[in-house]
Structure formats: structure tokens, C-alpha cells
Motif scaffolding. Structure first.
Motif, short mmCIF file in Angstrom:
data_model
loop_
_atom_site.label_atom_id
_atom_site.label_comp_id
_atom_site.label_asym_id
_atom_site.label_seq_id
_atom_site.Cartn_x
_atom_site.Cartn_y
_atom_site.Cartn_z
N GLN A 186 0.84 -1.21 0.00
CA GLN A 186 0.00 0.00 0.00
C GLN A 186 0.87 1.26 0.00
O GLN A 186 0.50 2.31 -0.59
N SER A 187 2.03 1.19 0.62
CA SER A 187 2.87 2.37 0.77
C SER A 187 3.62 2.73 -0.53
O SER A 187 4.29 3.75 -0.63
N ARG A 188 3.56 1.88 -1.52
CA ARG A 188 4.25 2.12 -2.78
C ARG A 188 3.34 3.00 -3.69
O ARG A 188 2.59 2.50 -4.53
N ASP A 189 3.49 4.28 -3.47
CA ASP A 189 2.62 5.22 -4.18
C ASP A 189 2.93 5.33 -5.67
O ASP A 189 2.12 5.82 -6.46
N PHE A 190 4.13 4.91 -6.06
CA PHE A 190 4.54 5.01 -7.46
C PHE A 190 3.83 3.96 -8.32
O PHE A 190 3.95 3.95 -9.53
N MET A 191 3.11 3.01 -7.65
CA MET A 191 2.42 1.97 -8.40
C MET A 191 0.93 2.27 -8.46
O MET A 191 0.38 2.82 -7.52
N ASP A 192 0.35 1.86 -9.60
CA ASP A 192 -1.11 1.95 -9.65
C ASP A 192 -1.73 0.73 -8.99
O ASP A 192 -1.03 -0.20 -8.57
N ASN A 193 -3.02 0.71 -8.91
CA ASN A 193 -3.72 -0.34 -8.18
C ASN A 193 -3.49 -1.72 -8.80
O ASN A 193 -3.31 -2.73 -8.10
N ALA A 194 -3.48 -1.76 -10.13
CA ALA A 194 -3.28 -3.05 -10.81
C ALA A 194 -1.90 -3.60 -10.52
O ALA A 194 -1.71 -4.82 -10.30
N ALA A 195 -0.88 -2.70 -10.52
CA ALA A 195 0.50 -3.14 -10.25
C ALA A 195 0.63 -3.63 -8.82
O ALA A 195 1.34 -4.60 -8.50
N LYS A 196 -0.05 -2.92 -7.90
CA LYS A 196 0.01 -3.33 -6.49
C LYS A 196 -0.59 -4.74 -6.30
O LYS A 196 -0.06 -5.56 -5.56
N ILE A 197 -1.74 -4.95 -6.97
CA ILE A 197 -2.37 -6.30 -6.84
C ILE A 197 -1.44 -7.38 -7.37
O ILE A 197 -1.28 -8.44 -6.79
N LYS A 198 -0.78 -7.04 -8.52
CA LYS A 198 0.14 -7.99 -9.11
C LYS A 198 1.30 -8.27 -8.19
O LYS A 198 1.73 -9.44 -8.00
N THR A 199 1.84 -7.18 -7.58
CA THR A 199 2.97 -7.37 -6.66
C THR A 199 2.55 -8.16 -5.44
O THR A 199 3.29 -9.02 -4.94
N LEU A 200 1.35 -7.88 -4.94
CA LEU A 200 0.86 -8.58 -3.74
C LEU A 200 0.68 -10.08 -4.01
O LEU A 200 0.98 -10.94 -3.16
N LYS A 201 0.24 -10.38 -5.23
CA LYS A 201 0.08 -11.78 -5.58
C LYS A 201 1.43 -12.51 -5.59
O LYS A 201 1.54 -13.68 -5.24
N LEU A 202 2.48 -11.72 -6.07
CA LEU A 202 3.80 -12.33 -6.10
C LEU A 202 4.35 -12.55 -4.70
O LEU A 202 5.03 -13.55 -4.43
#
Length: 698
Positions: free
Chosen positions: A117-133
């Protein structure tokens, strides 16, 4: 020719060697021991080795197969034990470390969400992708989206609730097979939480992803409980005589397994080997115990091969007879017959150890039925104690009755201890009583054969010989009445003296009855048989008179052999004068000429001297009776003085040297003689008026 002579000489040497070996006492003892061992071993094996059956599953048996002894049905018992083990629930241990690990995993998930959540440079889709990883394949797409869109306090609240739910569910314990039930509990727990449904779903998803069993299977505890349950199972017992396979029915696999367990299948010979080995070891131990007892405490028996053979024969015969009567009842085993025979023929102490040996063997023969063996032992010991001294034949019947009474009491006491029914106790007690009478019948019937075969003179035989109706005693009464009367008095003296010194009083009395039977050949050459004043010795040379007198010993032995008197009675005939000197005829031969040279041995008996207490007592009684009878006016003082003088003379002449009598014994003998002789030769009261009346009539 030389070859033939050489072979003949070798055969002669071999025959001599064999004869020498057979006459060797050590070899004879070894043969008796070996025969005894083989006979007992064969008897036990013949009655204990089970019959083998060649059967397969489905075979039809032509007879009932029954158990020959009490045993355990290992097949059925093993099934019950396996069932008991399966009924034991598996044991689990609650592992709180796993609960902590699961809660830590929840913490990691929520920390990861906060980090992404704290990675503001990412959009929501990128965050979901990163969280899945970072949390691969454990959560649904909707959960990833809800978590990323939640505020910081919301995440914190969900984290707290999720941990609380997991802790509640896992504190009750979660097993591998109850994971689905745990998940259902999680859903129920979340229902009571005041959160939005989407958030609850996310919490449930996280809880489903991290929860795992915290109840660990405790293999050792489970096995321990199973073992305890198996041991608590009572074994299935097979009683003797129980039908294992019924006639006419097919054999099942379970029955085949049971027969194999019991060693009854023909293909399984391992049980034969172990049983044979066990019997051999047991018989060897029993024989060693018997040999040690004989060697240490009965050395005279150990040196007598004939008696050893008799002992072995009685024990083996008793066990053989027992195998015949066990088919009727185990309590009918006539072990007491063997015990009483050994007691009478050998000695009571030998009978006691033999009773123990026989009872152990009987217990094995009866299929390890040591209750019956105990009854047989106590009955046998009773027979030994009662036959310690048999004074008449009816004592054997009384002994049998007493054995029956003891058997009855022992069976009754054991029945009460085992809570047996009154019918069983009554039936078994009947056989116990019958056992006593059967034992006495066998003893009375077998005893004469063993006496004659082994040349043993028992107290029963002595009682028969003491009967006045014996042909030889009746002949003595009719042909030599003075000698008969003299022998009766000598017998009374000998019996009293033998009792006083601990000798065999019955043997002494019977020996005295026959000691002078040699006088039957020339009865009137002996003063007690002379009815007139004419004495044939007055017309004979003293040397010839001495020869006639001493010859009654040799004549007595000839008559004794003619009438088959036992050797122990013949000893009294040949030894009762020892090597005594015929003083009267010796002095008559000297005819007052003290310097006359005469061969004293011509006036002495040939002997031998008395070898036992009883014969020595008869010698002293013979002389004492003759001397006191010749006294004109016997008084107690004169009688005792003369008795002691005679004993001193015999002692000084060396006639008692080989008899084992002590000086203390001689003093007791003198007192016993004096007491009996005073009763026989006491002073009579005169009746003057009666005498005068008889004189007038005369």
C-alpha cells in the motif's frame, strides 16, 4: 589253522571281557540308571506327545479332534486383542507452537499488504500484481483488492479479528482430518464480527490460507494405550477334552491355524522336538535328585544293585499302572501303592523322596495337572508314615483306608478353595477314597512277588513266619516240644531286649523261633527234649557228643533251605552260637586232668559270630534262658546276677565283637532279660493242703 585258532581265542577273550563287564557293580548300576531313565522318559512321552493330524482347509475329519490338555486359544485371543487395539482412539498432542506460527503468518500477510500500500509510485493493478507475487496463490483476487483498498485502522482491526478467530479455533485443536470442520468454525466466528461482508470474506480467506493442524499424532502414546488394551483382554481358554474340530464338518482356516498353534499338525514337528527335549531334561533332573539322595543318605542301598533295581522297578511300575487308571479319573492314581511298597521293602525315608519323584512325573503325565499330583503325593506320604512299622497284614488295609481319608480331605479342601460344585467335590472325593483301597489291594497283591523275586524279608513276611501254624513250627512242637518251648521263651526275651536297644523286635522274635530247628534231626540228644533221666551223652565220647551238639547248626541250615526260610532267618541259625565253646563236654574230655592237651576248636561252634544286634541278642537270650531254667530256687537277685554273668562271659569270649552292641546296650539287654525271666521263673506259692490231698489220692 592258526587263523581259526586265533579267532577262537579272540572270541574266548571277548566272552571273558563281557562277563567281567557284566559282573562289574559300577556297570550294573549304570545299566539300572539308564533303564530307569529310558523307561520314565518313554512313559511320559507316550502320555504327553499329542497325536498329529494331516489336514488342509476344507477337509472333513472322521473323528472329533479334542484338546488333550488345558491351553490358550491363541488365534481367538489374538483376534480379541487386535479388536481391542483398534478400539483405542489415536492419541494427539496439542502443539501451541503451530498456533503461534499461524498467527505470525497472519502478521506477515498484513505487513506485506501495508508495504505494498505504501508504494505510491504503483497503480492499483500493479500493487495487486505485486501482492500476488509476495503472497502467491493463497488468497483470492477479491481479497487482494479489498486488502489494498482498506485504510490503516481497518487493516489493523481485521488483523486483530483474524488472529482472535484463528486462536479460538486452534485452541480446541485441529487435526488433519478435521480441517474442514475448523474452517466451518472460522465462518461461524466471523459471523459474529461487526465488519462489512467483503471484509469478513477477506478475513475468512486469510484464515483459510494459513490455518493448519496443530494436533500432532502421538505414536508412542497410542501404541502404549493399544498395548494396555491388548493386555487387558482375557485369553480365550481351551479346556482339556474340548472339541476343536467336530467330526463330519469341514476344517476352517481358523481351525487349521489353531491346530498349528497347539502343535497338532503333522507338518509341524517342532513341537515334538521341544516336548521331547523338555521331558528328557525333567527326567534327568528327577533321576539326579534320586541318585543324590541314595548316594548321600542311603549308602547301603547305593552299594546294593539288587535293591537299586527294585527301587527303579517299583517307581516305573507305579507310573505305568497310573497311566491305566488315569483314563477313569486323575484322582484314582494309586501312587500310594508304590510309596508303601518302597517303605516296606526298602525303607520309609527312601519312600518319601520317591513319592515326590513319582508325583512330579504323574503331574506331567496327567497333562501338567499338579492338583491331582498333589493329592497323589499327600496320599503316598500318608501310606509311608502308616507303614513305617507293620505289625500285622491288616495294617496294610488300614493304611489304604487312611490314604483314602486323606485323599478325601485334600480333594474337599481344594474344591472349597476353587468354589467347585458340591457334585464335583462328591464325585472326585469318591475316587480319592477308592484310590486308598486300590493302593492297599495293589500293595498286598504285589508285595509277595517282590519279596520272593528279590529275596527280601519284610515285616509282613516275618509275621507270616511267626504264625504257630507254619509247618516247620508245628513240626518243632510235635517232634521237639522242649526245644519249641525253649524257642518261645527265647523269642520273648529277644523281643523285649531288641525293643530296649532300638533293634528290630519282630525280626528278633521270629529269628528266635527258628534258631534251633536243627535239633529236629536228633531231638533227644538235647536235654530239653529228654523225658526220662537217661541221657544218651553218658554213653558217648565227649568229642562225639560235641560233634552231635554242634552239628545242629548245620542241620538247621539244611532244614531252613528245605523249607525256603529267608536268608535273614538263616543267619540266626548259623550265628546264634558264634564260635562259643562247649564248656561241659570240653571239661568232661579233660576229665579233671588240667594238663591234658586237647584241641579246643574241636569243642567250639564253627561260627561265624553274630553280625547284627538281633542275632547277638538271641545268642544271649538262648544262654540266659537255659541257665536260669537250670536254677533250683530262682530269685530276682540270682536271676539278674546270672544273666549279667553270662553276658560278661560272652563279651570276654569275643562273641559280641562283630554285633555293633555297646556296653550301654548290654546293660539294657540284661535289665530286659531279668524282667522277663522273673515273670517266667518266679517263685510259686505252695498249697500244703492241696498237696496232702493229692498225696492221699496218690
Amino acid at each position: 589253522m592258526s587263523i581259526i585258532l586265533g579267532r577262537g581265542w579272540s572270541k574266548i577273550k571277548m566272552i571273558k571281557t563281557n562277563k567281567k563287564l557284566l559282573s562289574n557293580r559300577a556297570f550294573q548300576k549304570s545299566m539300572v540308571g539308564a533303564a530307569f531313565f529310558l523307561a520314565i522318559t518313554a512313559l511320559i512321552l507316550a502320555n504327553t506327545l499329542p497325536r498329529k493330524y494331516d489336514l488342509n482347509v476344507g477337509d472333513i475329519v472322521q473323528e472329533d479332534i479334542v484338546a488333550r490338555k488345558d491351553a490358550i486359544d491363541t488365534v481367538a485371543t489374538r483376534k480379541l486383542q487386535m479388536a481391542a487395539a483398534k478400539s483405542v482412539p489415536e492419541k494427539y498432542t496439542l502443539d501451541q507452537n503451530i498456533t503461534r506460527e499461524v498467527k505470525n503468518k497472519v502478521t506477515e500477510i498484513f505487513n506485506t499488504v501495508r508495504d505494498v500500500q505504501s508504494r505510491d509510485f504503483m497503480d492499483n493493478a500493479a500493487k495487486i500484481k505485486t501482492l500476488k507475487l509476495m503472497i502467491p496463490g493463497e488468497l483470492s483476487d477479491e481479497t487482494y483488492s479489498v486488502l489494498l483498498n482498506m485504510s490503516g485502522p481497518g487493516l489493523k482491526e481485521l488483523e486483530t479479528v483474524t488472529k482472535a478467530v484463528i486462536e479460538t479455533v486452534m485452541d480446541d485443536g485441529v487435526k488433519e482430518e478435521s480441517i474442514d470442520r475448523a474452517k466451518a468454525f472460522i465462518i461461524e466466528e466471523f459471523k459474529g464480527v461487526s465488519l462489512s461482508q467483503s471484509v469478513k470474506n477477506a478475513g475468512e480467506d486469510i484464515a483459510f490460507a494459513v490455518i493448519r493442524p496443530n494436533m500432532i499424532f502421538d505414536k508412542e502414546a497410542t501404541q502404549r494405550e493399544q498395548k494396555a488394551a491388548m493386555e487387558a483382554v482375557d485369553p480365550v481358554k481351551i479346556t482339556k477334552g474340548q472339541v476343536l474340530v467336530e467330526k463330519g464338518k469341514p476344517v476352517t482356516a481358523e481351525q487349521i491355524e489353531l491346530l498349528k498353534e497347539l502343535g497338532l499338525l503333522a507338518l509341524d514337528n517342532s513341537s515334538y522336538f521341544t516336548m521331547i527335549l523338555g521331558v528328557i531334561l525333567l527326567v534327568a533332573i528327577l533321576e539326579v535328585m534320586l541318585i543324590l539322595d541314595v548316594y548321600l543318605f542311603h549308602r547301603d542301598l547305593y552299594e546294593n544293585v539288587s535293591y537299586l533295581g527294585l527301587l527303579a522297578l517299583v517307581i516305573v511300575s507305579t507310573l505305568f499302572i497310573s497311566t491305566a487308571f488315569k483314563t477313569i479319573s486323575n484322582f484314582l492314581i494309586p501312587l500310594a501303592a508304590g510309596s508303601m511298597l518302597i517303605s516296606i521293602l526298602i525303607n520309609p525315608s527312601m519312600a518319601i523322596i520317591s513319592s515326590f519323584i513319582m508325583s512330579i512325573a504323574v503331574g506331567v503325565i496327567l497333562g501338567n495337572d499338579f492338583i491331582s499330583a498333589l493329592v497323589a503325593l499327600l496320599g503316598g506320604l500318608t501310606g509311608v508314615f502308616y507303614t513305617n512299622k507293620v505289625s500285622q497284614r491288616s495294617d496294610l488295609t488300614k493304611a489304604g483306608g487312611l490314604v483314602g481319608v486323606v485323599n478325601f480331605l485334600v480333594i474337599l479342601s481344594l474344591g472349597l478353595l476353587n468354589n467347585s460344585s458340591m457334585w464335583d467335590m462328591a464325585r472326585q472325593s469318591f475316587w480319592g477314597i477308592a484310590n486308598g483301597f486300590l493302593s492297599s489291594i495293589l500293595t498286598v497283591g504285589i508285595l509277595p512277588f517282590l519279596e520272593n523275586t528279590f529275596g527280601i524279608t519284610t515285616s509282613v513276611k516275618l509275621l507270616e513266619l511267626s504264625n504257630p501254624n507254619q509247618p516247620l513250627l508245628r513240626r518243632l512242637l510235635l517232634e521237639a516240644p522242649g526245644t519249641y518251648h525253649h524257642s518261645i521263651i527265647v523269642g520273648n526275651l529277644a523281643e523285649a531286649a531288641a525293643e530296649a536297644v532300638g533293634g528290630d523286635s519282630l525280626l528278633a522274635r521270629v529269628g528266635a523261633s527258628y534258631h534251633d530247628i536243627g535239633k529236629l534231626k536228633r531231638p533227644y540228644f538235647f536235654i530239653e527234649n529228654q523225658l526220662t533221666s537217661d541221657n544218651p551223652h553218658d554213653k558217648l565220647n565227649p568229642t562225639l557228643s560235641a560233634l552231635i551238639i554242634t552239628s545242629h547248626v548245620k542241620d538247621g541250615i539244611d532244614i531252613a533251605r528245605q523249607y525256603n526260610l529267608p536268608p535273614i532267618i538263616q543267619d540266626f541259625i548259623i550265628q546264634h552260637h558264634g564260635t562259643s565253646l562247649l564248656t561241659f563236654f570240653y571239661k568232661k574230655a579233660l576229665d579233671g586232668d588240667a594238663e591234658k592237651r586237647l584241641e579246643e576248636n574241636s569243642f567250639r561252634y564253627e561260627g561265624p559270630k553274630p553280625q547284627t544286634k538281633e542275632v547277638a541278642i538271641v545268642m544271649l537270650a538262648d544262654s540266659a534262658e537255659a541257665a536260669v531254667r537250670s536254677m533250683t530256687k530262682p530269685t530276682p537277685g540270682k536271676i539278674e546276677g546270672l544273666v549279667r554273668q553270662i553276658i560278661r562271659e560272652k563279651l570276654a569270649d569275643g562273641q559280641l565283637d562283630e554285633s555293633n552292641l555297646t556296653l550301654k546296650d548290654l546293660d539294657k539287654i540284661a535289665a530286659a532279660f531279668s524282667r522277663v525271666l522273673m515273670g517266667i521263673f518266679h517263685t510259686r506259692i505252695e498249697y500244703p493242703e492241696k498237696l496232702r490231698e493229692l498225696e492221699r489220692k496218690g
